[in-house]
Scaffold this motif. Structure first.
Motif, PDB file in Angstrom:
ATOM      1  N   ILE A  94      -1.407  11.487  -7.974  1.00 28.13           N
ATOM      2  CA  ILE A  94      -0.097  11.944  -7.505  1.00 28.13           C
ATOM      3  C   ILE A  94       0.800  10.754  -7.199  1.00 28.13           C
ATOM      4  O   ILE A  94       1.981  10.734  -7.544  1.00 28.13           O
ATOM      5  CB  ILE A  94      -0.257  12.878  -6.282  1.00 28.13           C
ATOM      6  CG1 ILE A  94      -0.781  14.234  -6.741  1.00 28.13           C
ATOM      7  CG2 ILE A  94       1.071  13.078  -5.545  1.00 28.13           C
ATOM      8  CD1 ILE A  94      -1.049  15.224  -5.663  1.00 28.13           C
ATOM      9  N   LEU A 113       2.301   9.457 -10.204  1.00 26.45           N
ATOM     10  CA  LEU A 113       3.335  10.327 -10.791  1.00 26.45           C
ATOM     11  C   LEU A 113       4.649  10.315 -10.027  1.00 26.45           C
ATOM     12  O   LEU A 113       5.710  10.522 -10.615  1.00 26.45           O
ATOM     13  CB  LEU A 113       2.810  11.771 -10.872  1.00 26.45           C
ATOM     14  CG  LEU A 113       1.700  11.995 -11.893  1.00 26.45           C
ATOM     15  CD1 LEU A 113       1.085  13.373 -11.722  1.00 26.45           C
ATOM     16  CD2 LEU A 113       2.222  11.843 -13.312  1.00 26.45           C
ATOM     17  N   ILE A 114       4.613  10.077  -8.711  1.00 25.01           N
ATOM     18  CA  ILE A 114       5.876  10.116  -7.964  1.00 25.01           C
ATOM     19  C   ILE A 114       6.590   8.772  -7.980  1.00 25.01           C
ATOM     20  O   ILE A 114       7.689   8.655  -7.479  1.00 25.01           O
ATOM     21  CB  ILE A 114       5.702  10.603  -6.496  1.00 25.01           C
ATOM     22  CG1 ILE A 114       4.788   9.664  -5.694  1.00 25.01           C
ATOM     23  CG2 ILE A 114       5.215  12.019  -6.439  1.00 25.01           C
ATOM     24  CD1 ILE A 114       4.797   9.970  -4.197  1.00 25.01           C
ATOM     25  N   LYS A 115       5.975   7.771  -8.558  1.00 24.38           N
ATOM     26  CA  LYS A 115       6.641   6.453  -8.619  1.00 24.38           C
ATOM     27  C   LYS A 115       7.763   6.475  -9.623  1.00 24.38           C
ATOM     28  O   LYS A 115       7.672   7.087 -10.655  1.00 24.38           O
ATOM     29  CB  LYS A 115       5.627   5.370  -8.986  1.00 24.38           C
ATOM     30  CG  LYS A 115       4.676   5.061  -7.875  1.00 24.38           C
ATOM     31  CD  LYS A 115       5.358   4.341  -6.735  1.00 24.38           C
ATOM     32  CE  LYS A 115       4.829   4.792  -5.408  1.00 24.38           C
ATOM     33  NZ  LYS A 115       5.621   5.528  -4.521  1.00 24.38           N
ATOM     34  N   GLN A 130      -1.100   6.746   1.472  1.00 22.21           N
ATOM     35  CA  GLN A 130      -1.159   6.858   2.927  1.00 22.21           C
ATOM     36  C   GLN A 130      -2.571   7.134   3.434  1.00 22.21           C
ATOM     37  O   GLN A 130      -2.940   6.699   4.511  1.00 22.21           O
ATOM     38  CB  GLN A 130      -0.261   8.017   3.365  1.00 22.21           C
ATOM     39  CG  GLN A 130       1.175   7.776   3.035  1.00 22.21           C
ATOM     40  CD  GLN A 130       1.963   9.047   2.831  1.00 22.21           C
ATOM     41  OE1 GLN A 130       3.026   9.022   2.277  1.00 22.21           O
ATOM     42  NE2 GLN A 130       1.452  10.181   3.275  1.00 22.21           N
ATOM     43  N   ASP A 178      -5.051  11.844  -4.896  1.00 22.43           N
ATOM     44  CA  ASP A 178      -3.961  11.070  -4.284  1.00 22.43           C
ATOM     45  C   ASP A 178      -3.534   9.905  -5.177  1.00 22.43           C
ATOM     46  O   ASP A 178      -2.344   9.596  -5.276  1.00 22.43           O
ATOM     47  CB  ASP A 178      -4.389  10.538  -2.911  1.00 22.43           C
ATOM     48  CG  ASP A 178      -4.456  11.656  -1.881  1.00 22.43           C
ATOM     49  OD1 ASP A 178      -3.985  12.765  -2.184  1.00 22.43           O
ATOM     50  OD2 ASP A 178      -4.997  11.419  -0.773  1.00 22.43           O
ATOM     51  N   ILE A 230       0.858  -1.196   0.000  1.00 22.68           N
ATOM     52  CA  ILE A 230       0.000   0.000   0.000  1.00 22.68           C
ATOM     53  C   ILE A 230       0.891   1.243   0.000  1.00 22.68           C
ATOM     54  O   ILE A 230       1.639   1.473   0.935  1.00 22.68           O
ATOM     55  CB  ILE A 230      -0.933   0.014   1.234  1.00 22.68           C
ATOM     56  CG1 ILE A 230      -1.752  -1.279   1.304  1.00 22.68           C
ATOM     57  CG2 ILE A 230      -1.850   1.227   1.214  1.00 22.68           C
ATOM     58  CD1 ILE A 230      -2.508  -1.465   2.615  1.00 22.68           C
TER      59      ILE A 230
END
Lengths: 220, 108
Positions: A215, A218-220, A168, A212, A165
Motif C-alpha cells: 500500500i 501505491l500511495i507514493k 508507520q 503495508d 521511514i
C-alpha cells in the motif's frame, strides 16, 4: 561523535526507567518518542533524564522512529540507535553494534538474532514465521540479510539523511532494509540477543507487513 | 417491464439528488460528471437489457445480460473499495505527518 538513541514507547511505564538507565552509559542522549501512551511513560522518561517527544495520538512504531530520527538529525546526532522500550534488547551490546560505524566500515548496522545462539526463540517464530519472512525478503525484495525484522539497528548520519521511514507500523523494519540496499549504503550485520517478553509478531503480523509495504508503494 | 420501470425511477431519483448536490455546490464538476455517467450508464443498461442479453450470448457467456451486469458491478465495487483503501492510507500518512509536526513543534 554524538550518539543518540531513539526509543519509541507505548504504555511502557513498567520498563521505561530501567531501559533508560541501562542505555545511559553507552549514548550521549536518549530520545523517547511517546506514541500516544495513556499511562505515565512520558513522565517517567522525563524524570529519568530522557528527551521526551510526545505524539498526541498513537501513530505506530515506524512513525515514532521517524519522529525521533528527525529530532536527532536536527540536533546534530552523528549516530542514531533504534532501540525497543520493552526491555527485549541488551544495552551492553551497543558497543558491538556501533563499532562498524565508528570504524567507518558501515553506514548502517542491523542487529541479527540469527548470527548468535543466545536468543531463545519461541518455537513458532523460529521454525515458521522467520523462515517465511526470510524467504519473502530474499526472493521478493532481494535483501540478503539473516534477520528480516530486527528492531535493533544503528544508523550513521549519512544513513539517517538517506532513509525516510514512511511505513508507520511494523513494516518499517523491512522498509529500512530495502532503502539501505536501494541507496547502496554500506550494510553490516552483527549478532544480538533478544529476550522475548512475549511472542511478539504473529504470522498475521507478517501478512500485515506485506500489505503495508504494498500500500505504501501505491500511495507514493 | 415493471422491474425496469422501478429501476429507472430509482435512477431518476438518484440523478435528481445528484443535480441538487451540484446546485448546492456539495460536489465539484468532476464528481458530478463521473456520477452522472455512472447513473446514465445504469439507465442505458436497463433500457437496452435485451440487446445486452444478445451481446452476452454472442460473446459466448452462458448467463443472461442481467447476470453480466451484476458481475461488472461486483468488479466495479472491488475497484472502488481498493481506491478507498488507498485514499485512507494516504489520509493516515498525512495524519502521521501532522502529528509529527505537532510533536516536534511542541519540543522546540
Amino acid at each position: 561523535m554524538k550518539i543518540s538513541c531513539v526509543l519509541p514507547a507505548l504504555n511502557e511505564e513498567k520498563n521505561i526507567t530501567t531501559v533508560i538507565s541501562s542505555l545511559r552509559p553507552y549514548v550521549h542522549e536518549i530520545i523517547v518518542v511517546d506514541d500516544g501512551s495513556t499511562d505515565s511513560t512520558a513522565q517517567l522518561a522525563a524524570q529519568s533524564g530522557a528527551i521526551v517527544i510526545k505524539h498526541p495520538i498513537n501513530r505506530g512504531q515506524g512513525a515514532a522512529l521517524e519522529t525521533g530520527d528527525n529530532y536527532a538529525l536536527k540536533n546534530g546526532a552523528d549516530l542514531v540507535i533504534h532501540f525497543d522500550a520493552d526491555g527485549q534488547f541488551l544495552a551492553t551490546e551497543i558497543p558491538e553494534l556501533i563499532e562498524p560505524i565508528l570504524k567507518n566500515q558501515a553506514d548502517i548496522v542491523f542487529g541479527s538474532r540469527f548470527l548468535s545462539k543466545k536468543t531463545a526463540f519461541p518455537f513458532g517464530k523460529k521454525y515458521i514465521i522467520m523462515p517465511l519472512a526470510k524467504f519473502f525478503t530474499r526472493f521478493f525484495l532481494g535483501i540478503k540479510l539473516s534477520d528480516p525484522q530486527s528492531g535493533l539497528r544503528a544508523l550513521s548520519r549519512v544513513a539517517l539523511k538517506t532513509i525516510t521511514i514512511n511505513n508507520q507500523g511494523m513494516a518499517h523494519a523491512s522498509e529500512i532494509q530495502i532503502k539501505a540496499f536501494q541507496n547502496k549504503l554500506r550494510v553490516v550485520e552483527v549478532p544480538i540477543t533478544v529476550i522475548y517478553q512475549d511472542f511478539g509478531q504473529k504470522l498475521s503480523g507478517g501478512f500485515r507487513i506485506i500489505r503495508d509495504l504494498l500500500i505504501n508503494k501505491l500511495i507514493k | 417491464m415493471l422491474q425496469q420501470i422501478i429501476a429507472l425511477l430509482i435512477i431518476i431519483y438518484f440523478i435528481s439528488r445528484l443535480i441538487k448536490e451540484k446546485n448546492n455546490q456539495e460536489i465539484n464538476n468532476k464528481e458530478f460528471a463521473v456520477w452522472l455517467i455512472f447513473w446514465l450508464s445504469g439507465a442505458a443498461a436497463i433500457i437496452l437489457i435485451k440487446q445486452i442479453d444478445r451481446l452476452v450470448n454472442w460473446l459466448g457467456f452462458s448467463g443472461s445480460g442481467i447476470n453480466f451486469l451484476i458481475y461488472l458491478a461486483v468488479i466495479a465495487l472491488f475497484y472502488l473499495v481498493f481506491k478507498l483503501r488507498l485514499r485512507l492510507a494516504k489520509l493516515d500518512s498525512d495524519l502521521t505527518t501532522m502529528t509529527r509536526h505537532v510533536a516536534l513543534d511542541n519540543k522546540k
